[in-house]
Design a protein around this motif. Structure first.
Motif, PDB file in Angstrom:
ATOM      1  N   UNK A 100      78.444  -9.269  34.436  1.00  9.19           N
ATOM      2  CA  UNK A 100      76.873  -8.332  34.428  1.00  9.19           C
ATOM      3  C   UNK A 100      76.325  -8.468  32.851  1.00  9.19           C
ATOM      4  N   UNK A 101      76.891  -9.470  31.694  1.00 10.32           N
ATOM      5  CA  UNK A 101      76.726  -9.539  30.299  1.00 10.32           C
ATOM      6  C   UNK A 101      75.906 -10.804  31.269  1.00 10.32           C
ATOM      7  N   UNK A 157      74.822 -12.019  41.809  1.00  8.60           N
ATOM      8  CA  UNK A 157      75.723 -11.635  40.691  1.00  8.60           C
ATOM      9  C   UNK A 157      75.905 -10.555  40.632  1.00  8.60           C
ATOM     10  N   UNK A 158      75.048  -9.170  40.539  1.00  5.07           N
ATOM     11  CA  UNK A 158      75.367  -7.719  40.430  1.00  5.07           C
ATOM     12  C   UNK A 158      76.797  -7.719  41.476  1.00  5.07           C
ATOM     13  N   UNK A 206      69.410  -3.575  31.318  1.00  3.03           N
ATOM     14  CA  UNK A 206      70.102  -4.635  32.098  1.00  3.03           C
ATOM     15  C   UNK A 206      71.223  -4.221  31.720  1.00  3.03           C
ATOM     16  N   UNK A 207      71.482  -3.846  30.513  1.00  4.47           N
ATOM     17  CA  UNK A 207      72.190  -3.832  28.979  1.00  4.47           C
ATOM     18  C   UNK A 207      73.123  -2.869  29.134  1.00  4.47           C
ATOM     19  N   UNK A 208      73.227  -1.857  30.041  1.00  3.82           N
ATOM     20  CA  UNK A 208      73.616  -0.742  29.983  1.00  3.82           C
ATOM     21  C   UNK A 208      75.193  -1.083  31.237  1.00  3.82           C
ATOM     22  N   UNK A 239      77.768  -2.255  28.749  1.00  6.50           N
ATOM     23  CA  UNK A 239      78.667  -1.947  28.286  1.00  6.50           C
ATOM     24  C   UNK A 239      79.351  -0.956  28.948  1.00  6.50           C
ATOM     25  N   UNK A 240      79.085   0.379  30.257  1.00  4.46           N
ATOM     26  CA  UNK A 240      79.709   0.708  30.141  1.00  4.46           C
ATOM     27  C   UNK A 240      81.146   0.617  30.912  1.00  4.46           C
TER      28      UNK A 240
END
Length: 224
Positions: free
Chosen positions: A93-94, A118-119, A192-194, A197-198
């Motif tokens: 995800x990163x 990828x997601x 897309x950074x969220x 992080x979660x």
């Protein structure tokens, strides 16, 4: 589980709004979209749901093979291999977030398909990791069954056991989706950074709980 559910909502929101109007973690929805595309003679719309389905299946299969059979009991919390899969999901995800930010806008064409794939792999891996954790975890990407069980037990007056967390996880999924949509609207390069992080926060929370249980179990014989 609440943080992972929020991450799932965020990924699905971005996938639907910017990566082909499909879901990265809800495969029943993608199957319906695939059927609509075929039944409506819009065969050009089948690529996105097929990519999402393929990625999800690949991620789930890889996680299941790595994690092995699910434990019979909760034990000391999430197994080490489950946490390792979640760490790999954070990396995937990163990487998506970096590619999204570098592009500066929602991608199109082949880059969009790659990000979607990828997601979907990441969401499949998360689902497989939760299954690999056995009774120590719960589903975090597909919650229709959890909602159905919760409502059915409530209507029958049966005890909910761990079901009291279901509304919280459902709310977290909706909140994650809403937050991702708001970021996409107001600060698109960072939207897309969220999700990573979660997921990272959820994995770290689970790892900390595992360490605390280990310390408690080690201290118990000494106290006895």
């Amino acid at each position: 589980m609440t943080l992972l559910s929020a991450a799932s909502g965020a990924v699905d929101a971005l996938a639907f709004t910017a990566l082909g109007h499909v879901f990265a973690g809800v495969m029943t929805g993608n199957l319906a979209l695939l059927g609509i595309a075929c039944g409506g003679d819009r065969f050009g719309d089948v690529a996105a749901p097929l990519i999402a389905l393929a990625g999800y299946v690949a991620g789930t299969a890889a996680a299941a093979r790595y994690c092995g059979p699910r434990p019979d009991g909760p034990g000391e919390g999430w197994p080490t291999r489950t946490l390792a899969v979640l760490a790999a999901e954070v990396v995937l995800l990163a990487l998506n977030a970096v590619a999204w930010a570098v592009g500066g806008a929602p991608p199109t064409g082949a880059p969009r398909d790659v990000l979607l794939g990828v997601a979907a792999v990441a969401m499949g891996a998360q689902s497989g990791a939760m299954l690999g954790a056995g009774t120590a975890a719960r589903p975090s990407t597909y919650l229709t069954g959890a909602l159905t069980t919760f409502v059915s037990r409530a209507a029958a007056g049966a005890p909910q056991e761990t079901g009291r967390w279901v509304p919280i996880r459902l709310g977290a999924l909706a909140a994650g989706a809403g937050a991702a949509a708001a970021l996409h609207r107001g600060a698109a390069p960072w939207a897309a950074a969220l999700p990573p992080l979660l997921v990272a926060a959820g994995a770290l929370t689970a790892a900390r709980a595992r360490r605390e249980r280990g310390r408690t179990a080690a201290a118990a014989p000494q106290e006895a």
